[in-house]
Design an enzyme around this catalytic site. Structure first.
Site, PDB file in Angstrom:
ATOM      1  N   GLU A  97     -15.811 -12.959  39.723  1.00 11.04           N
ATOM      2  CA  GLU A  97     -17.237 -12.467  39.980  1.00 11.04           C
ATOM      3  C   GLU A  97     -18.261 -13.494  39.668  1.00 11.04           C
ATOM      4  OE1 GLU A  97     -18.989  -8.342  39.157  1.00 11.04           O
ATOM      5  OE2 GLU A  97     -19.389  -9.929  37.571  1.00 11.04           O
ATOM      6  N   ASP A 140     -21.200  -1.354  40.008  1.00  8.68           N
ATOM      7  CA  ASP A 140     -20.901  -1.946  40.980  1.00  8.68           C
ATOM      8  C   ASP A 140     -21.604  -1.516  42.361  1.00  8.68           C
ATOM      9  OD1 ASP A 140     -18.880  -3.114  39.441  1.00  8.68           O
ATOM     10  OD2 ASP A 140     -17.231  -2.381  41.213  1.00  8.68           O
TER      11      ASP A 140
END
Length: 395
Positions: free
Chosen positions: A86, A280
């Site tokens: 990420e 998230d």
């Protein structure tokens, strides 16, 4: 079964039908200038100051970017003491948007050298978690890494041209997409993309089949792939529409909040607290608004959704909790700069009177530092680029 079959049926009804038209990209605005009256030099200084701190600031308290031997560098998750696909892919996107080729190539070389999986059922994917010395830790892929890697590589090909080997950016991006879509399933593993439902999976493991992560749905990126990928262009264009439909299904009708994880077909997999709006899910605000700013393919709903979620969050000013149940019950009293950055990004689609206070809050927020600077810092940087007009389609 605990899966939400209504969602699965409504999404799957958007059957892939082949040829799909791809729109032309728009230029995203500079909201700091348009809403706050900041000059271009002021905006440039704000963006450059954040970049310099996160990439070249104090090693112990400020920076995330760490060069190492072999012309490589990694983005450090300080609190977890690891490196994540990420963060590496986000760092590459920051670099290509700001025309920082050296930083881009260093991050990409580290990612390819240490994170890319060369054999086994995940061959061609990128390990989601490594130690800072490159050692692979938890096995497997977190698909947002692959998605951001591929898009950053396509932009690099357009900005700097293709080189040789791993620096043939176009070929590397095409290779990532090919593995995501066409990998063969095994007893335990799956491709990242569920072709039947046109969904990105939360993780490519059989026991997680039927679960997706709303923050991994990136219709703005899928339109790029539809234009630039060397194969499956019509599939990617259709997938952008599927993600737009998916957002409508999972957004709460009153708050606009979306959960971390969602079911898109029946499954016995429990998702626990990830049914809520947590870390998230902050990013979905940006995913919706960036799609609106770049492509404008669903303007009525995207504006309504951005107005709805920002109006809900504004009730909690000046310190918005960073976690909620999707019906709006606060789950934590902590406020986070990363949440404010993503909310400011939502202003790209919201009406000015609703979005402007969040743009101003982002302008007034200092670049994150200290122990928790990784996640807050990297999405703060992305939000800053998006709101300042520095996050564009690079053709």
């Amino acid at each position: 079964m605990i899966g939400q079959t209504i969602l699965a049926f409504s999404i799957s009804s958007l059957a892939f039908t082949g040829l799909a038209a791809t729109p032309e990209p728009h230029t995203a605005p500079n909201l700091f200038a348009d809403y706050l009256g900041k000059t271009q030099s002021e905006v440039d200084a704000k963006v450059d100051g954040a970049f310099q701190q996160l990439f070249y600031g104090d090693e112990m308290t400020e920076r995330l970017y760490y060069p190492v031997e072999g012309d490589m560098a990694y983005i450090w998750d300080v609190a977890s003491d690891d490196v994540r696909s990420e963060g590496m892919s986000y760092g590459m996107m920051v670099a290509v948007q700001l025309d920082k080729k050296q930083e881009f190539d260093r991050l990409w070389k580290w990612s390819y050298t240490y994170m890319r999986l060369d054999s086994g059922p995940f061959e061609g994917y990128f390990n989601w978690q490594n130690a800072t010395d490159g050692t692979k830790l938890a096995p497997g892929s977190a698909p947002d890494g692959e998605e951001w890697f591929a898009t950053a590589l396509y932009f690099a090909a357009n900005r700097w041209g293709n080189g040789q080997g791993i620096y043939d950016y176009q070929r590397q991006a095409d290779d990532i997409l090919r593995h995501m879509l066409h990998k063969q399933s095994t007893e335990k593993t799956l491709p990242i993309i569920d072709r039947e439902y046109n969904q990105v999976r939360f993780v490519p493991w059989q026991d997680w089949d039927g679960v997706t992560d709303a923050s991994y749905h990136l219709p703005a990126f899928y339109e790029i792939w539809a234009k630039q990928a060397s194969a499956d262009n019509d599939f990617w264009a259709a997938m952008a529409d599927h993600s737009r439909a998916f957002f409508k299904e999972v957004a709460h009708p009153d708050t606009g909040l979306m959960p971390d994880y969602s079911y898109y077909k029946e499954t016995d997999r429990e998702i626990g607290d990830h049914k809520d709006f947590r870390f998230d899910a902050w990013r979905v605000m940006s995913n919706v608004a960036l799609d609106h700013a770049w492509w404008g393919e669903d303007p009525q709903w995207q504006v309504m959704q951005s107005n709805r979620i920002l109006s809900f969050l504004s009730q909690f000013e000046p310190n918005i909790p960073n976690q909620f149940s999707v019906d709006g019950t606060p789950l934590d009293r902590t406020s986070s700069p990363g949440l404010y950055a993503m909310a400011a990004s939502a202003a790209l689609a919201a009406d000015r009177e609703i979005g402007e206070p969040f743009v101003e809050r982002l302008w007034e927020t200092d670049t994150p530092s200290g122990h928790w600077r990784y996640y807050d810092g990297i999405i703060y940087m992305l939000g800053l680029l998006q709101v300042s007009g520095n996050f564009q389609v690079i053709e």
